[in-house]
Design an enzyme around this catalytic site. Sequence first.
Site, PDB file in Angstrom:
ATOM      1  N   LYS A 196       0.859  -1.179   0.000  1.00 49.08           N
ATOM      2  CA  LYS A 196       0.000   0.000   0.000  1.00 49.08           C
ATOM      3  C   LYS A 196       0.895   1.228   0.000  1.00 49.08           C
ATOM      4  O   LYS A 196       1.668   1.442   0.934  1.00 49.08           O
ATOM      5  CB  LYS A 196      -0.910   0.001   1.222  1.00 49.08           C
ATOM      6  CG  LYS A 196      -1.788   1.244   1.302  1.00 49.08           C
ATOM      7  CD  LYS A 196      -2.835   1.127   2.375  1.00 49.08           C
ATOM      8  CE  LYS A 196      -3.658   2.399   2.463  1.00 49.08           C
ATOM      9  NZ  LYS A 196      -4.698   2.296   3.487  1.00 49.08           N
ATOM     10  N   LYS A 255      -2.031  -1.550  -3.993  1.00 51.61           N
ATOM     11  CA  LYS A 255      -2.915  -0.379  -3.965  1.00 51.61           C
ATOM     12  C   LYS A 255      -2.090   0.878  -4.086  1.00 51.61           C
ATOM     13  O   LYS A 255      -1.085   0.969  -3.360  1.00 51.61           O
ATOM     14  CB  LYS A 255      -3.646  -0.412  -2.618  1.00 51.61           C
ATOM     15  CG  LYS A 255      -4.578   0.715  -2.352  1.00 51.61           C
ATOM     16  CD  LYS A 255      -5.132   0.596  -0.958  1.00 51.61           C
ATOM     17  CE  LYS A 255      -5.994   1.808  -0.678  1.00 51.61           C
ATOM     18  NZ  LYS A 255      -6.366   1.882   0.704  1.00 51.61           N
TER      19      LYS A 255
HETATM   20  C1  PBG Z   1      -7.569   3.451   5.453  1.00 56.16           C
HETATM   21  C2  PBG Z   1      -7.810   3.232   4.011  1.00 56.16           C
HETATM   22  C3  PBG Z   1      -7.610   4.165   2.988  1.00 56.16           C
HETATM   23  C4  PBG Z   1      -8.083   3.590   1.814  1.00 56.16           C
HETATM   24  C5  PBG Z   1      -8.516   2.306   2.141  1.00 56.16           C
HETATM   25  N1  PBG Z   1      -8.330   2.101   3.502  1.00 56.16           N
HETATM   26  C6  PBG Z   1      -7.128   5.557   3.043  1.00 56.16           C
HETATM   27  C7  PBG Z   1      -5.787   5.840   3.552  1.00 56.16           C
HETATM   28  O1  PBG Z   1      -4.935   4.962   3.737  1.00 56.16           O
HETATM   29  O2  PBG Z   1      -5.565   7.008   3.820  1.00 56.16           O
HETATM   30  C8  PBG Z   1      -8.115   4.268   0.480  1.00 56.16           C
HETATM   31  C9  PBG Z   1      -9.090   3.738  -0.506  1.00 56.16           C
HETATM   32  C10 PBG Z   1      -9.426   4.635  -1.627  1.00 56.16           C
HETATM   33  O3  PBG Z   1      -8.833   5.700  -1.853  1.00 56.16           O
HETATM   34  O4  PBG Z   1     -10.363   4.280  -2.374  1.00 56.16           O
HETATM   35  N2  PBG Z   1      -6.574   2.765   6.096  1.00 56.16           N
END
Ligand code: PBG
Length: 331
Positions: A196, A255
């Site tokens: 991520k 992601k």
């Molecule tokens: C939170 C989380 C996020 C997303 C999924 N889980 C945001 C972040 O890490 O700030 C983002 C998903 C998206 O942008 O569609 N932990």
Amino acid sequence: MFPLQRGRRLRVNESIRSLVRETSLSPSDFMFPMFIAEGENVKVEIPSMPGIFRRSIDLTVEEVKELYDLGIRAVNIYVKVSENLKDNTGKEAWNANGLMQQAIRAIKAACPEMIVMPDVALDPYSIYGHDGIIKNGDVENDSTVDALVKMAVSHAEAGADFVAPSDMMDGRVLRLREGLDAAGFQNVGIMSYSAKYASAFYGPFRDALDSAPKEADVAVPKDKKTYQMDYANRIEAIKEALSDAEEGADMVMVKPGIAYLDIVREIKNTVHVPVTVYQVSGEYAMIKAASERGWLDHDKIMMEQLMCIKRAGANLISTYFAKEAAILLNK
Ligand code: PBG
């Protein structure tokens, strides 16, 4: 060699193209991310994500049944809790009667075959908008992991099929596996957000949950770069995915999606568990905005991007287009 080889022979018409097509899409390739709101009969559109809503549990359940009828078999659940439930411990995250736990129970009761994967991270519950507990100016790893284990076990108790840690703390997959097993949940799986990246593509999501990192009276990081990955890095993604698989992740995730397909392929070739890809909120917003202006053909771009994500190596795609794409595919 030309003229013996003519690539165009395999492109002459749609029938031959369909015979040699290497990748296909079906509704069961998709997971649909859903935002849950408190209250009843609530349905609020997220301004930067046209067509995507925060729904109260009653309306969420109706939507889940529709998704199931369209062939979608998994939902990712995120909640927006009120400000007064937020603190720096995140303790509302493992409240057995919290919004997430109620949502899981309601969805499983109404649609038992739908795989429910709640998000495991503290950001919706953090007064600072961070994924963990703030101490000495940063998110503290190990105490955050302890909190995440309580959170995941409470999701399992509510009936979750999988938990989906999106926090990027070190060692959390192993601790979650141990915690779930100790509580008797050997069959509750872990879909780990392994690679991520710290990405500006998450902007609309943070609007949806009001979960962006906030100004505070104590020292807090202004972004998530001390835990989410640097988008300049590739080797690190492989390392994270390998270690999550070793720690017991049943699936790993990359992601965001489209800008990270090189990473998807590398991980697909390296790690022998299913690879999921999250086509995130900013990717969705870009396609919606450009097609609203008539600059892109919405449905064609949507299908092209989903197909390309699958071609790159995704076994599953978490996407806000899941419903629209399933409707098109079912036609
Ligand atoms: C939170 C989380 C996020 C997303 C999924 N889980 C945001 C972040 O890490 O700030 C983002 C998903 C998206 O942008 O569609 N932990």
